[in-house]
Design a protein around this motif. Structure first.
Motif, PDB file in Angstrom:
ATOM      1  N   ASN A 265       0.853  -1.189   0.000  1.00 36.43           N
ATOM      2  CA  ASN A 265       0.000   0.000   0.000  1.00 36.43           C
ATOM      3  C   ASN A 265       0.885   1.234   0.000  1.00 36.43           C
ATOM      4  N   PRO A 266       1.073   1.869  -1.157  1.00 33.60           N
ATOM      5  CA  PRO A 266       0.411   1.629  -2.438  1.00 33.60           C
ATOM      6  C   PRO A 266       0.994   0.421  -3.169  1.00 33.60           C
ATOM      7  N   GLY A 267       0.208  -0.036  -4.129  1.00 36.63           N
ATOM      8  CA  GLY A 267       0.606  -1.172  -4.935  1.00 36.63           C
ATOM      9  C   GLY A 267      -0.543  -1.597  -5.814  1.00 36.63           C
ATOM     10  N   PRO A 268      -0.476  -2.793  -6.374  1.00 34.51           N
ATOM     11  CA  PRO A 268      -1.603  -3.292  -7.153  1.00 34.51           C
ATOM     12  C   PRO A 268      -2.830  -3.408  -6.250  1.00 34.51           C
ATOM     13  N   GLY A 269      -3.978  -2.981  -6.770  1.00 43.17           N
ATOM     14  CA  GLY A 269      -5.185  -2.996  -5.955  1.00 43.17           C
ATOM     15  C   GLY A 269      -6.398  -3.440  -6.736  1.00 43.17           C
ATOM     16  N   GLY A 270      -7.430  -3.798  -5.986  1.00 39.20           N
ATOM     17  CA  GLY A 270      -8.669  -4.220  -6.613  1.00 39.20           C
ATOM     18  C   GLY A 270      -9.871  -3.893  -5.743  1.00 39.20           C
ATOM     19  N   TYR A 271     -11.036  -3.968  -6.362  1.00 40.49           N
ATOM     20  CA  TYR A 271     -12.286  -3.774  -5.633  1.00 40.49           C
ATOM     21  C   TYR A 271     -13.213  -4.940  -5.940  1.00 40.49           C
ATOM     22  N   GLY A 272     -14.116  -5.197  -4.993  1.00 38.19           N
ATOM     23  CA  GLY A 272     -15.129  -6.224  -5.174  1.00 38.19           C
ATOM     24  C   GLY A 272     -16.469  -5.703  -4.698  1.00 38.19           C
ATOM     25  N   VAL A 273     -17.527  -6.067  -5.432  1.00 45.00           N
ATOM     26  CA  VAL A 273     -18.876  -5.587  -5.131  1.00 45.00           C
ATOM     27  C   VAL A 273     -19.857  -6.743  -5.302  1.00 45.00           C
ATOM     28  N   VAL A 274     -20.785  -6.863  -4.367  1.00 45.71           N
ATOM     29  CA  VAL A 274     -21.913  -7.789  -4.493  1.00 45.71           C
ATOM     30  C   VAL A 274     -23.179  -6.962  -4.315  1.00 45.71           C
ATOM     31  N   ILE A 275     -24.078  -7.040  -5.295  1.00 50.67           N
ATOM     32  CA  ILE A 275     -25.346  -6.306  -5.258  1.00 50.67           C
ATOM     33  C   ILE A 275     -26.472  -7.321  -5.147  1.00 50.67           C
ATOM     34  N   LEU A 276     -27.325  -7.129  -4.143  1.00 46.37           N
ATOM     35  CA  LEU A 276     -28.465  -8.009  -3.914  1.00 46.37           C
ATOM     36  C   LEU A 276     -29.742  -7.180  -3.881  1.00 46.37           C
ATOM     37  N   ASP A 277     -30.770  -7.628  -4.618  1.00 48.13           N
ATOM     38  CA  ASP A 277     -32.049  -6.925  -4.541  1.00 48.13           C
ATOM     39  C   ASP A 277     -33.085  -7.819  -3.870  1.00 48.13           C
ATOM     40  N   ASN A 278     -34.292  -7.296  -3.709  1.00 44.96           N
ATOM     41  CA  ASN A 278     -35.339  -8.025  -2.997  1.00 44.96           C
ATOM     42  C   ASN A 278     -35.903  -9.199  -3.784  1.00 44.96           C
ATOM     43  N   GLN A 279     -35.562  -9.316  -5.055  1.00 44.64           N
ATOM     44  CA  GLN A 279     -36.036 -10.434  -5.867  1.00 44.64           C
ATOM     45  C   GLN A 279     -34.959 -11.528  -5.959  1.00 44.64           C
ATOM     46  N   ASN A 280     -33.996 -11.490  -5.058  1.00 41.03           N
ATOM     47  CA  ASN A 280     -32.906 -12.468  -5.011  1.00 41.03           C
ATOM     48  C   ASN A 280     -32.018 -12.438  -6.245  1.00 41.03           C
ATOM     49  N   HIS A 281     -31.988 -11.314  -6.948  1.00 42.17           N
ATOM     50  CA  HIS A 281     -31.029 -11.151  -8.031  1.00 42.17           C
ATOM     51  C   HIS A 281     -29.685 -10.772  -7.425  1.00 42.17           C
ATOM     52  N   ARG A 282     -28.646 -11.287  -8.021  1.00 42.82           N
ATOM     53  CA  ARG A 282     -27.296 -11.063  -7.517  1.00 42.82           C
ATOM     54  C   ARG A 282     -26.418 -10.609  -8.670  1.00 42.82           C
ATOM     55  N   GLN A 283     -25.587  -9.598  -8.408  1.00 40.99           N
ATOM     56  CA  GLN A 283     -24.623  -9.139  -9.395  1.00 40.99           C
ATOM     57  C   GLN A 283     -23.288  -8.967  -8.682  1.00 40.99           C
ATOM     58  N   GLU A 284     -22.224  -9.442  -9.299  1.00 42.80           N
ATOM     59  CA  GLU A 284     -20.884  -9.284  -8.741  1.00 42.80           C
ATOM     60  C   GLU A 284     -20.034  -8.477  -9.709  1.00 42.80           C
ATOM     61  N   LEU A 285     -19.257  -7.557  -9.169  1.00 46.92           N
ATOM     62  CA  LEU A 285     -18.385  -6.693  -9.962  1.00 46.92           C
ATOM     63  C   LEU A 285     -16.998  -6.686  -9.336  1.00 46.92           C
ATOM     64  N   SER A 286     -15.972  -6.563 -10.179  1.00 48.38           N
ATOM     65  CA  SER A 286     -14.619  -6.398  -9.655  1.00 48.38           C
ATOM     66  C   SER A 286     -13.746  -5.785 -10.735  1.00 48.38           C
TER      67      SER A 286
END
Length: 159
Positions: A19-40
């Motif tokens: 830190n600093p160095g190579p980095g990343g992010y991760g995201v999980v999105i959940l809605d009320n209809q049990n849909h799931r989306q992952e981003l990175s």
């Protein structure tokens, strides 16, 4: 608060190898209809705090219309800056934390404030590495993204 808005939960995490160095992010999105989306995604040279903020930005950018959003993050920096109004104060003060000290990451804070204004957003802190399934998933996504061979340049990161 507009209870007619669709509700969504967004889990986020950032990672940085050194830190600093190579980095990343991760995201999980959940809605009320049990849909799931992952981003990175990942960057060649960045900081952990930048990745924590960017994860939230990417989660909010994935929403195509206004939502009632609960952000879950293990970054107290992000939660406090948004819930205690620090980021808005830095913006009002021309991205200064105080008369002598510049606020870090103004490019990301500005974008996060803009996106937050499009939704009803609440930030909730979760303890990292404590067994929260979705936070653990975000951690794996972020860590994996930071190890990718084709990392982007974080053009606004100041070396």
């Amino acid at each position: 608060m507009n209870n007619d808005l669709p509700q969504v939960q967004i889990y986020t995490d950032g990672s940085c190898l050194n830190n600093p160095g190579p980095g990343g992010y991760g995201v999980v999105i959940l809605d009320n209809q049990n849909h799931r989306q992952e981003l990175s995604g990942g960057f060649r040279k960045t900081t952990n705090n930048r990745m924590e903020i960017l994860a939230v930005i990417m989660g909010l950018k994935a929403l195509t219309k206004p939502h009632q959003v609960t952000i879950y993050t293990d970054s107290q920096y992000v939660v406090n800056a948004m819930m205690k109004g620090w980021a808005k104060k830095w913006q009002i003060n021309n991205w200064k934390r105080n008369p002598r000290e510049k606020a870090k990451n103004p490019d990301l804070w500005q974008e996060l404030l803009r996106l937050s204004n499009q939704h009803q957003v609440n930030f909730t802190w979760v303890r990292g590495h404590s067994g929260n399934k979705e936070n653990e998933r975000c951690d794996r996504l972020a860590f994996s993204a930071a190890q990718n061979d084709s990392l982007q340049e974080d053009v606004n990161y100041e070396y």
